[in-house]
Design an enzyme around this catalytic site. Structure first.
Site, PDB file in Angstrom:
ATOM      1  N   LYS A   1      -6.489   2.238  -5.282  1.00 57.64           N
ATOM      2  CA  LYS A   1      -5.864   2.094  -3.873  1.00 57.64           C
ATOM      3  C   LYS A   1      -5.548   0.811  -3.369  1.00 57.64           C
ATOM      4  O   LYS A   1      -6.277   0.123  -3.346  1.00 57.64           O
ATOM      5  CB  LYS A   1      -6.748   2.955  -3.058  1.00 57.64           C
ATOM      6  CG  LYS A   1      -6.575   3.065  -1.593  1.00 57.64           C
ATOM      7  CD  LYS A   1      -7.739   3.914  -0.715  1.00 57.64           C
ATOM      8  CE  LYS A   1      -7.247   3.938   0.614  1.00 57.64           C
ATOM      9  NZ  LYS A   1      -7.658   2.859   1.489  1.00 57.64           N
TER      10      LYS A   1
ATOM     11  N   HIS B   1      -3.989  -0.334   3.444  1.00 60.19           N
ATOM     12  CA  HIS B   1      -5.196  -0.136   4.230  1.00 60.19           C
ATOM     13  C   HIS B   1      -5.011   0.186   5.623  1.00 60.19           C
ATOM     14  O   HIS B   1      -5.677  -0.201   6.627  1.00 60.19           O
ATOM     15  CB  HIS B   1      -6.001  -1.511   4.096  1.00 60.19           C
ATOM     16  CG  HIS B   1      -7.601  -1.113   3.963  1.00 60.19           C
ATOM     17  ND1 HIS B   1      -8.249  -1.264   2.764  1.00 60.19           N
ATOM     18  CD2 HIS B   1      -8.313  -0.806   4.985  1.00 60.19           C
ATOM     19  CE1 HIS B   1      -9.482  -0.959   3.054  1.00 60.19           C
ATOM     20  NE2 HIS B   1      -9.555  -0.717   4.209  1.00 60.19           N
TER      21      HIS B   1
ATOM     22  N   THR C   1     -10.562   0.706  -4.291  1.00 61.55           N
ATOM     23  CA  THR C   1      -9.786  -0.068  -3.495  1.00 61.55           C
ATOM     24  C   THR C   1      -9.696  -1.332  -3.592  1.00 61.55           C
ATOM     25  O   THR C   1     -10.922  -2.433  -3.897  1.00 61.55           O
ATOM     26  CB  THR C   1     -10.260   0.015  -1.878  1.00 61.55           C
ATOM     27  OG1 THR C   1     -10.399   1.447  -1.589  1.00 61.55           O
ATOM     28  CG2 THR C   1      -9.504  -0.448  -0.910  1.00 61.55           C
TER      29      THR C   1
ATOM     30  N   TYR D   1     -16.443   0.466  -3.280  1.00 62.54           N
ATOM     31  CA  TYR D   1     -16.489  -1.054  -2.841  1.00 62.54           C
ATOM     32  C   TYR D   1     -17.744  -1.551  -3.754  1.00 62.54           C
ATOM     33  O   TYR D   1     -18.793  -0.808  -3.943  1.00 62.54           O
ATOM     34  CB  TYR D   1     -16.697  -1.536  -1.361  1.00 62.54           C
ATOM     35  CG  TYR D   1     -15.448  -1.398  -0.547  1.00 62.54           C
ATOM     36  CD1 TYR D   1     -14.204  -1.580  -0.736  1.00 62.54           C
ATOM     37  CD2 TYR D   1     -15.669  -0.498   0.659  1.00 62.54           C
ATOM     38  CE1 TYR D   1     -13.301  -1.465   0.058  1.00 62.54           C
ATOM     39  CE2 TYR D   1     -14.749  -0.398   1.537  1.00 62.54           C
ATOM     40  CZ  TYR D   1     -13.428  -0.916   1.365  1.00 62.54           C
ATOM     41  OH  TYR D   1     -12.325  -1.055   2.155  1.00 62.54           O
TER      42      TYR D   1
ATOM     43  N   SER E   1     -15.845   7.236   1.778  1.00 60.08           N
ATOM     44  CA  SER E   1     -15.710   5.838   1.535  1.00 60.08           C
ATOM     45  C   SER E   1     -17.354   5.270   1.283  1.00 60.08           C
ATOM     46  O   SER E   1     -18.338   6.074   1.446  1.00 60.08           O
ATOM     47  CB  SER E   1     -15.569   5.245   3.078  1.00 60.08           C
ATOM     48  OG  SER E   1     -16.021   3.811   2.942  1.00 60.08           O
TER      49      SER E   1
HETATM   50  C1  LIG Z   1     -11.309   3.305  10.888  1.00 63.01           C
HETATM   51  C2  LIG Z   1     -10.906   3.184   9.464  1.00 63.01           C
HETATM   52  C3  LIG Z   1     -11.768   2.782   8.425  1.00 63.01           C
HETATM   53  C4  LIG Z   1     -11.394   2.776   6.970  1.00 63.01           C
HETATM   54  N1  LIG Z   1     -12.274   2.223   6.132  1.00 63.01           N
HETATM   55  C5  LIG Z   1     -11.957   2.486   4.769  1.00 63.01           C
HETATM   56  C6  LIG Z   1     -12.615   2.072   3.781  1.00 63.01           C
HETATM   57  O1  LIG Z   1     -13.959   2.319   4.089  1.00 63.01           O
HETATM   58  N2  LIG Z   1     -12.364   2.189   2.599  1.00 63.01           N
HETATM   59  C7  LIG Z   1     -10.867   2.092   2.190  1.00 63.01           C
HETATM   60  O2  LIG Z   1     -10.378   2.144   1.111  1.00 63.01           O
HETATM   61  N3  LIG Z   1      -9.985   2.315   3.253  1.00 63.01           N
HETATM   62  C8  LIG Z   1     -10.504   2.485   4.362  1.00 63.01           C
HETATM   63  N4  LIG Z   1      -9.405   2.592   5.421  1.00 63.01           N
HETATM   64  C9  LIG Z   1      -8.067   2.852   5.152  1.00 63.01           C
HETATM   65  C10 LIG Z   1      -7.626   4.187   5.025  1.00 63.01           C
HETATM   66  O3  LIG Z   1      -8.373   4.641   3.797  1.00 63.01           O
HETATM   67  C11 LIG Z   1      -6.151   4.096   4.777  1.00 63.01           C
HETATM   68  O4  LIG Z   1      -5.741   3.693   3.738  1.00 63.01           O
HETATM   69  C12 LIG Z   1      -5.571   4.179   5.955  1.00 63.01           C
HETATM   70  O5  LIG Z   1      -6.239   4.578   7.180  1.00 63.01           O
HETATM   71  C13 LIG Z   1      -4.127   4.959   6.078  1.00 63.01           C
HETATM   72  O6  LIG Z   1      -3.308   4.757   7.218  1.00 63.01           O
HETATM   73  P1  LIG Z   1      -3.553   5.698   8.420  1.00 63.01           P
HETATM   74  O7  LIG Z   1      -4.748   5.360   9.126  1.00 63.01           O
HETATM   75  O8  LIG Z   1      -2.109   5.275   9.187  1.00 63.01           O
HETATM   76  O9  LIG Z   1      -3.311   6.927   7.902  1.00 63.01           O
HETATM   77  C14 LIG Z   1     -10.011   2.927   6.668  1.00 63.01           C
HETATM   78  C15 LIG Z   1      -8.916   2.977   7.953  1.00 63.01           C
HETATM   79  C16 LIG Z   1      -9.510   3.156   9.017  1.00 63.01           C
HETATM   80  C17 LIG Z   1      -8.376   3.440  10.312  1.00 63.01           C
END
Ligand SMILES: Cc1cc2nc3c(=O)[nH]c(=O)nc-3n(C[C@H](O)[C@H](O)[C@H](O)COP(=O)(O)O)c2cc1C
Length: 417
Positions: free
Chosen positions: A281, A305, A183, A157, A134
């Site tokens: 994404k 997300h 994203t 981002y 990330s």
């Molecule tokens: C704690 C946390 C931080 C996240 N940070 C980002 C991020 O920085 N960039 C991004 O594109 N998605 C981020 N996401 C979304 C994840 O990439 C992903 O889409 C999502 O966790 C998928 O769902 P799941 O947690 O049920 O597997 C984050 C998710 C979580 C749980």
């Protein structure tokens, strides 16, 4: 970040140097499934950090629905089939993965465990899969790339604006990342109600007085606190370098995100800048998926997300058939959201995904026990997926298709022409 606190011992090949006590913490029977890792994470983390990982936006309807939707897909096994060799591997954007999972970008990973993104990259590489770093990361992207013997993707981002992104993309290219993940579902950060209740902002950057009401949850987790302090406290964002100022402080993220919406126009600009594959994404409709491909995406991730942005959108799994039908093989389709079991991975592939990304499933492991916790999460998912394939009577993930499942007919909505 070098020079802050302890060095992190990361071994891309496996578990050298890992204390036996950590291995035992996540071994069977204490940890049999991802929910067990979640409970360990809840015990080790202060509530503010656990809820940051675990929570979703607003009423958390989409967060719950992401997991629940897998129950709507029913397997149709082929019985009396002997499978001597079960092939779980797949190819995504030309890369070989040992099973169809990629680690999703998870911001603030270094708050969950000091080894954060280094541990995730190393665990992914050791398991033969890809890791996505990330933008919101506490370790330098060059060190993260070096921590994995396998492929690493960079999630972008536009925090800090185009000039900052251009410099980062240059570093990403030189470090040898193999894909850029853009994203598109974050024009502002979602309202994750647990965060303000727990004092996330105050604890990360508030005055000492502002922190006082929220301190008990931290002080009651001394092991996490000791590791956090030894690591140098709240990390800077090493991969968002503001000219003449240096790495952005972690506290500024929410405000910065609201000025960093990615548009289709940015995709066109990125296409000129980055010659490797671009993964978009955060698509939930066939129309957006087609638009992403028109703008040069080689793959899309059907994603909400993890239920952390717009609450009330459909689960990713439900949106998957529409996107697969709309793209009709023009680009690779990945999905994420709610994957907690190997059978979830297999269901998503039956519905047309090439592979799934997992977020919380590995973040819980990271929080519970660092790299060894992520390795445990991946082993659980891999073993589950293989067992599911064998029980389905299917010899390989590439042979899976919709004939192995029943799912609600209205999920097959046609995309507009
Ligand atoms: C704690 C946390 C931080 C996240 N940070 C980002 C991020 O920085 N960039 C991004 O594109 N998605 C981020 N996401 C979304 C994840 O990439 C992903 O889409 C999502 O966790 C998928 O769902 P799941 O947690 O049920 O597997 C984050 C998710 C979580 C749980």
């Amino acid at each position: 970040m070098e020079g802050r606190g302890r060095a992190h011992e990361i071994d891309g090949r496996g578990q050298k140097g890992v204390p036996v006590s950590s291995i035992r913490t996540v071994a069977s029977p204490r940890v049999i499934n991802i929910e067990d890792l979640r409970l360990l994470a809840r015990r080790r983390l202060p509530q503010v950090v656990f809820d940051y990982v675990d929570g979703g936006a607003d009423g958390e309807v989409t967060l719950r629905e992401n997991c629940r939707a897998f129950d709507d897909v029913i397997f149709r096994p082929r019985q009396a089939v002997a499978i001597s060799n079960c092939e779980l591997g797949t190819r995504v954007l030309g890369l070989s993965l040992s099973f169809p999972v990629i680690l999703a970008p998870v911001g603030y990973s270094r708050l969950m465990h000091p080894a954060g993104e280094l541990a995730a990259a190393a665990a992914a590489g050791a398991a033969g899969i890809a890791y996505t770093l990330s933008t919101i990361s506490g370790h330098k992207l060059e060190n993260v790339r070096a921590a994995s013997p396998g492929p690493v993707w960079y999630q972008l981002y536009l925090v800090g604006g185009r000039q900052v992104a251009e410099a980062t993309i240059d570093r990403v290219r030189r470090a040898g990342f193999s894909a850029l993940v853009v994203t598109i579902d974050t024009p502002v950060a979602g309202m994750r109600e647990r965060d303000p209740r727990n004092g996330m902002k105050e604890l990360l950057g508030g005055s000492v007085f502002a922190k006082i009401p929220f301190l008990p949850q931290i002080l009651t987790h001394p092991a996490w606190l000791a590791a956090f302090l030894l690591d140098g406290g709240v990390p800077n964002l090493e991969n968002i370098v503001i000219p003449e100022k240096g790495p952005m402080p972690l506290i500024d993220v929410t405000a910065a995100l609201s000025k960093a919406a990615v548009t289709w126009d940015d995709l066109r600009w990125l296409r000129q800048l980055w010659t490797g594959p671009i993964v978009v994404k955060g698509v939930l409709t066939g129309d957006d998926a087609k638009r992403a491909v028109d703008e040069g995406a080689a793959a899309v991730v059907v994603s909400n997300h993890g239920g952390r942005q717009l609450d009330g959108v459909s689960s990713s799994l439900r949106a998957l058939p529409e996107v697969v039908a709309a793209l009709d093989g023009q680009a690779e389709v990945l999905m994420d959201g709610g994957v907690r079991r190997g059978s979830d991975i297999i269901k998503a592939i039956c519905l047309g995904a090439r592979a799934v990304l997992v977020g919380r499933a590995y973040a819980y492991g990271l929080a519970a026990a660092g790299q060894i916790g992520i390795a445990r999460a991946l082993k659980i998912l891999r073993d589950d997926a293989e067992r599911t394939l064998r029980l389905l009577g299917c010899a390989s993930t590439s042979a899976l298709n919709a004939s192995y499942v029943d799912f609600p007919a209205h999920w097959r909505r046609k995309a507009s022409p």
